[in-house]
Design an enzyme around this catalytic site. Structure first.
Site, PDB file in Angstrom:
ATOM      1  CB  THR A  36     -10.621  42.502  20.764  1.00  9.68           C
ATOM      2  OG1 THR A  36      -9.992  42.955  19.015  1.00  9.68           O
ATOM      3  CG2 THR A  36     -11.627  41.913  19.795  1.00  9.68           C
ATOM      4  CG  ASP A  60      -1.418  37.366  21.080  1.00 15.85           C
ATOM      5  OD1 ASP A  60      -1.237  38.698  20.520  1.00 15.85           O
ATOM      6  OD2 ASP A  60      -0.645  36.485  21.768  1.00 15.85           O
ATOM      7  CG  ASN A  87      -7.931  49.375  13.674  1.00 15.10           C
ATOM      8  OD1 ASN A  87      -7.108  49.957  12.504  1.00 15.10           O
ATOM      9  ND2 ASN A  87      -7.530  49.800  14.584  1.00 15.10           N
ATOM     10  CB  SER A 138      -4.340  47.241   2.747  1.00 16.42           C
ATOM     11  OG  SER A 138      -2.979  47.355   2.465  1.00 16.42           O
ATOM     12  CE1 TYR A 152       2.500  49.114   8.521  1.00 11.95           C
ATOM     13  CE2 TYR A 152       2.671  49.791   6.650  1.00 11.95           C
ATOM     14  CZ  TYR A 152       1.744  50.059   7.378  1.00 11.95           C
ATOM     15  OH  TYR A 152       0.447  50.173   7.556  1.00 11.95           O
ATOM     16  CE  LYS A 156      -1.406  47.595   7.557  1.00 11.41           C
ATOM     17  NZ  LYS A 156      -1.727  46.681   8.054  1.00 11.41           N
ATOM     18  CB  THR A 187      -3.270  57.599  14.350  1.00 13.07           C
ATOM     19  OG1 THR A 187      -2.572  56.464  13.878  1.00 13.07           O
ATOM     20  CG2 THR A 187      -4.388  57.696  13.396  1.00 13.07           C
TER      21      THR A 187
END
Length: 282
Positions: A36, A60, A87, A138, A152, A156, A187
């Site tokens: 997805t 979504d 993820n 996580s 953030y 987590k 990334t």
């Protein structure tokens, strides 16, 4: 749970980063992947290479009805899901006072509530098929906290509590879960995928401003983690018959977690006397 090499995986957030790396590696070894993403075209090349072994859908994670629909369709089309990789998520940078209400709500809606919605929606299917595995992505930031990432971290630390409680709840059904805690990886998490609050001048000379300058100067090369190696380790973890509760990935993650947990334990032990002193008298 299907413990053989050929599994069916559901992975969210596959347009890039760990999700994309995992999808590529799994398809290359012969597994099926329900991928997805927010942008379906980002998977066109994988669809061309791997054909019907790649099932894909836009999703979504802030829309519960959308999650339920997509998971139901994936199970109907593929027959079962063996491993779920939660993820999807992004980084939000800004001091607590700088982050807007809208940014705060969206961060928690995607990273925390989105992950919770996904897990809740997939559990009936895993139970119906006699078990399965959940990998919840996580972060080292699920146990360690840094300035400018407070919201953030809240997302987590929150999902870690949810999964910790979930593990014993679903164990009787043959369902296992692992919290994956990567360190900094190369990334686009801190790049175009990230969101940033409007800086306040009051914080320019504080730890917040210093952190911003340090991150801007360091760039992507400051991160040690190799996304392909992290994806490979996550896949290997899911292939093992027994799931670890946590999986730290990256030397920086290990070092930060070890240092933080050691200091936290020492601080707790120093409070033993006062902790015991507040019990009801015998």
């Amino acid at each position: 749970m299907n413990t053989q090499m050929n599994k069916t995986w559901l992975i969210t957030g596959t347009s890039g980063g760990f999700g994309r790396a995992m999808a590529e590696q799994l398809l290359a070894r012969g597994d099926r992947v329900a991928a997805t993403t927010r942008r379906l075209t980002s998977l066109d090349d994988l669809a061309a290479r791997f054909g019907e072994r790649l099932w894909r859908s836009e999703l979504d994670v802030t829309n519960n009805a959308d999650i339920v629909r997509v998971i139901g369709k994936a199970v109907a089309d593929l027959g079962r899901i063996d491993v779920v990789v939660s993820n999807a998520g992004y980084g939000l940078f800004g001091a607590a006072e700088e982050v807007s209400d809208e940014q705060l709500v969206r961060q928690l809606d995607v990273n925390l509530l989105g992950s919770m919605r996904l897990v809740r929606a997939v559990l009936p299917h895993l139970r119906a098929h006699g078990g399965g595995r959940i990998l919840q992505v996580s972060s080292v930031g699920g146990q360690v906290a840094y300035p400018t990432l407070g919201v953030y971290h809240a997302s987590k630390w929150g999902i870690e509590g949810f999964i910790e409680a979930l593990i014993p709840e679903v164990a009787p059904f043959g369902i296992q879960a692992t919290l994956v805690e990567p360190g900094g990886a190369r990334t686009d998490w801190a790049g175009s995928n990230a969101e940033r609050a409007q800086p306040l001048s009051a914080y320019e000379e504080s730890t917040v401003g210093a952190m911003r300058r340090r991150m801007a100067a360091a760039g992507l090369q400051a991160f040690r983690g190799d996304p392909q190696k992290i994806a490979k380790a996550m896949i290997a973890c899911a292939d093992e018959p027994e799931a670890p509760r946590r999986l730290a990935l990256g030397s920086d993650a290990y070092e930060a977690l070890h240092s933080t947990l050691t200091a936290r334990l020492a601080a707790l032990e120093a409070q033993q006397a006062i902790a015991f002193s507040t019990d009801v008298d015998a």
